[in-house]
Design an enzyme around this catalytic site. Sequence first.
Site, PDB file in Angstrom:
ATOM      1  N   HIS A  36     -55.846   3.837 -27.763  1.00  0.00           N
ATOM      2  CA  HIS A  36     -54.719   2.889 -27.251  1.00  0.00           C
ATOM      3  C   HIS A  36     -53.823   2.343 -27.656  1.00  0.00           C
ATOM      4  CE1 HIS A  36     -56.192  -1.859 -28.377  1.00  0.00           C
ATOM      5  NE2 HIS A  36     -55.820  -1.288 -27.383  1.00  0.00           N
ATOM      6  N   HIS A  86     -50.209   0.482 -25.328  1.00  0.00           N
ATOM      7  CA  HIS A  86     -50.039   0.021 -24.376  1.00  0.00           C
ATOM      8  C   HIS A  86     -48.436   0.880 -23.437  1.00  0.00           C
ATOM      9  CE1 HIS A  86     -52.329  -3.655 -24.590  1.00  0.00           C
ATOM     10  NE2 HIS A  86     -52.365  -2.909 -26.299  1.00  0.00           N
ATOM     11  N   LEU A  87     -48.245   1.276 -22.258  1.00  0.00           N
ATOM     12  CA  LEU A  87     -47.050   1.741 -21.910  1.00  0.00           C
ATOM     13  C   LEU A  87     -45.931   0.543 -21.127  1.00  0.00           C
ATOM     14  CD1 LEU A  87     -48.403   5.120 -20.621  1.00  0.00           C
ATOM     15  CD2 LEU A  87     -46.918   4.371 -22.465  1.00  0.00           C
ATOM     16  N   ARG A  88     -46.904  -0.427 -20.918  1.00  0.00           N
ATOM     17  CA  ARG A  88     -45.955  -1.776 -20.778  1.00  0.00           C
ATOM     18  C   ARG A  88     -45.908  -0.966 -18.552  1.00  0.00           C
ATOM     19  NH1 ARG A  88     -48.220  -4.795 -23.920  1.00  0.00           N
ATOM     20  NH2 ARG A  88     -47.142  -5.242 -25.478  1.00  0.00           N
ATOM     21  N   HIS A  90     -59.115  -2.120 -32.373  1.00  0.00           N
ATOM     22  CA  HIS A  90     -58.507  -3.044 -32.981  1.00  0.00           C
ATOM     23  C   HIS A  90     -58.851  -3.258 -33.911  1.00  0.00           C
ATOM     24  CE1 HIS A  90     -58.453  -6.031 -30.552  1.00  0.00           C
ATOM     25  NE2 HIS A  90     -57.260  -5.175 -29.542  1.00  0.00           N
ATOM     26  N   ASP A 113     -52.669   1.204 -31.089  1.00  0.00           N
ATOM     27  CA  ASP A 113     -52.055  -0.116 -29.933  1.00  0.00           C
ATOM     28  C   ASP A 113     -50.805  -0.554 -30.329  1.00  0.00           C
ATOM     29  OD1 ASP A 113     -53.107  -2.521 -28.954  1.00  0.00           O
ATOM     30  OD2 ASP A 113     -52.941  -4.091 -30.782  1.00  0.00           O
TER      31      ASP A 113
END
Length: 423
Positions: free
Chosen positions: A60, A62-64, A232, A305
């Site tokens: 989990h 977030h690489l954006r 999460h 996360d």
Amino acid sequence: MKILISGGRVLDPTHGIDDQLDLLIDNGRISHLGKNLQAEGAQVIDARGKLVTPGLIDLHVHLRDPGQEYKEDIVSGTRAAVAGGFTAVACMPNTKPVNDSKSVTRYILAKAAAEGFCHVLPVGSITQGSKGEALAEMGDMKEAGCVGFSDDGHPVASGELMRRALEYSRPFGVPIIAHAEDLDLVGQGVMNEGFVATELGLKGIPWVAEAAPIARDVMLAEFTGGHLHVAHVSCGAAVEIIRAAKKRGVRVTCEAAPHHFTLTDEAVRGYNTNAKMNPPLRSAEDVAAIRAGLADGTIDAIATDHAPHHIDEKNVEFNIAFNGIVGLETALPLTLRLVADGVLSLCDAIAKLTINPARILGLESGTLEVGRVADVTVIDPELKWTVEAQKLVSKSKNTPFDGWKMVGAATHTLVAGRISYQR
Ligand code: DOR
Ligand code: ZN
């Protein structure tokens, strides 16, 4: 090209291996595991006093990328991952555009293959644009390489759509990853509902805003036979619902983030926006319940996360600050604290960062079996270091752990038999 990792404490939870062994990598794969291995011309990594584990997997992050590369991109995010000991990361689809089509999936995989420092496993969205209105082309995206589906960042409010997603994903053998949040119950809330919120004069988010949708999704998993993975998990009630569902044989797995087993809502005091995330930091009782859920196996995996945000999105009033913190570079030592605290055995802790996330996503990795792709992490479990937010590899510096004294770090991260990071 051969690499010999010699003399380390090799831990492979899948096969119950915990022994001082040498590990030989040849041509990108694990070729031997044994005592006193010799390898002509091999590069040697001296692992005496260190742990040698399957490469860590974060299911989990977030690489954006695409669309918000000012926060992070596939290059900087995977560089942060290998610095944290991770050899594979599953990236959530709340990019711009949303990863709701094979073209976005292909873009992510192509950039990761060309420039990334570790494996990148795209998670496609459940609904088109993650808007919660109509299912996305899950079949197309699975074929293009998605390992799961999620509208992470947003809940799937419609029970009917969640039912169809769980049904539709079944033949693909991939999980539906739930971001559980009842937006009506959240209302204007910005932190955990409770004493601290009252003292700070901030609107609260009650735990039932998370637990109620989890109860629904667990029942939908039971009804459909689909694989539900709950992202999460942050509150005791959620742990209890999942524990009971597992006892009934429901196909449900879940993860917890290091911040949710380490910090309480006390961290918000001072209106610290680096303690603002979704779901929010909870009470001490909730943290104890998360730890108990990790200990008894209710919580299968530890996932960060990792949610990078620009300083300008955090250096604002608490109410309007963005949710989330970076996590890739602090997850391993925070997990090792659970071992030091007697919550998890070292073997179980490593399992929650390797084979368990691999199984959830249906990956072949997560073990040190001979013949497998050589994703390996070498860890110095005694290395003392201090978190300096400004020195994090990630483009974003939004961590509540700035200045924390940590014990344990990855010293070598090998991805497909290549040293991708060396401390
Ligand atoms: O804190 C969070 N940040 N929670 C989420 O669900 C989304 C994430 C983000 O994308 O920033
Ligand atoms: Zn989420």
